[in-house]
Motif scaffolding. Structure first.
Motif, PDB file in Angstrom:
ATOM      1  N   GLY A  62       0.818  -1.208   0.000  1.00  0.00           N
ATOM      2  CA  GLY A  62       0.000   0.000   0.000  1.00  0.00           C
ATOM      3  C   GLY A  62       0.846   1.249   0.000  1.00  0.00           C
ATOM      4  O   GLY A  62       2.056   1.213  -0.179  1.00  0.00           O
ATOM      5  N   THR A  63       0.187   2.374   0.241  1.00  0.00           N
ATOM      6  CA  THR A  63       0.847   3.670   0.228  1.00  0.00           C
ATOM      7  C   THR A  63       1.758   3.826   1.440  1.00  0.00           C
ATOM      8  O   THR A  63       1.354   3.550   2.562  1.00  0.00           O
ATOM      9  CB  THR A  63      -0.206   4.799   0.231  1.00  0.00           C
ATOM     10  OG1 THR A  63      -1.040   4.624  -0.908  1.00  0.00           O
ATOM     11  CG2 THR A  63       0.449   6.164   0.174  1.00  0.00           C
ATOM     12  N   MET A  64       2.962   4.276   1.187  1.00  0.00           N
ATOM     13  CA  MET A  64       3.934   4.492   2.256  1.00  0.00           C
ATOM     14  C   MET A  64       4.108   5.981   2.488  1.00  0.00           C
ATOM     15  O   MET A  64       4.229   6.751   1.539  1.00  0.00           O
ATOM     16  CB  MET A  64       5.302   3.909   1.865  1.00  0.00           C
ATOM     17  CG  MET A  64       5.312   2.419   1.647  1.00  0.00           C
ATOM     18  SD  MET A  64       5.056   1.495   3.167  1.00  0.00           S
ATOM     19  CE  MET A  64       3.527   0.663   2.760  1.00  0.00           C
ATOM     20  N   GLY A  65       4.127   6.372   3.733  1.00  0.00           N
ATOM     21  CA  GLY A  65       4.350   7.768   4.081  1.00  0.00           C
ATOM     22  C   GLY A  65       5.830   8.107   4.051  1.00  0.00           C
ATOM     23  O   GLY A  65       6.689   7.226   3.985  1.00  0.00           O
ATOM     24  N   PRO A  66       6.147   9.388   4.115  1.00  0.00           N
ATOM     25  CA  PRO A  66       7.539   9.830   4.115  1.00  0.00           C
ATOM     26  C   PRO A  66       8.316   9.245   5.290  1.00  0.00           C
ATOM     27  O   PRO A  66       7.774   9.046   6.373  1.00  0.00           O
ATOM     28  CB  PRO A  66       7.426  11.352   4.253  1.00  0.00           C
ATOM     29  CG  PRO A  66       6.052  11.670   3.734  1.00  0.00           C
ATOM     30  CD  PRO A  66       5.205  10.506   4.123  1.00  0.00           C
ATOM     31  N   LEU A  67       9.592   8.980   5.059  1.00  0.00           N
ATOM     32  CA  LEU A  67      10.451   8.386   6.081  1.00  0.00           C
ATOM     33  C   LEU A  67      11.770   9.149   6.159  1.00  0.00           C
ATOM     34  O   LEU A  67      12.446   9.327   5.144  1.00  0.00           O
ATOM     35  CB  LEU A  67      10.736   6.918   5.739  1.00  0.00           C
ATOM     36  CG  LEU A  67      11.768   6.182   6.594  1.00  0.00           C
ATOM     37  CD1 LEU A  67      11.306   6.081   8.047  1.00  0.00           C
ATOM     38  CD2 LEU A  67      12.038   4.796   6.009  1.00  0.00           C
TER      39      LEU A  67
END
Length: 111
Positions: free
Chosen positions: A45-50
């Motif tokens: 799925g969609t991954m947020g900023p890291l």
């Protein structure tokens, strides 16, 4: 940590991993294995900023191994300084990359 994030369905949120005071016994092969696992999670799925913060002496090793994750559809950077990592995560261009379902929460964080 990866299992906890999956269980909490937290992959879409912005994340700061601060290992600036840490040390590791992990070598390049261990980091590569971790990178492969992280990359497989990206397919879910969609991954947020890291933002990842590491000590000066680990910066190039971590940045090089995690470079293979550049194909992920997520903003990701390795830093030496936690304040710069937080500044990057809080920047409008990065906050705008929070998935739509989470955008309303991001706008409630305040200034």
């Amino acid at each position: 940590m990866l299992d906890a994030m999956a269980g909490a369905n937290a992959h879409g949120y912005r994340k700061l991993f601060d290992g600036s005071l840490g040390d590791t016994q992990m070598g390049p092969a261990d980091l590569l294995s971790l990178g492969v696992r992280m990359r497989s999670i990206h397919a879910t799925g969609t991954m947020g900023p890291l933002a990842i913060v590491v000590p000066d002496d680990k910066y190039y090793l971590v940045a090089r191994v995690l470079g293979m994750l550049a194909a992920a559809r997520r903003p990701m950077r390795v830093f030496k300084d936690p304040a710069r990592a937080r500044q990057w995560l809080d920047s409008p261009s990065i906050r705008a990359k929070v998935p739509e379902l989470l955008a309303s929460e991001a706008s409630q964080d305040g200034p």
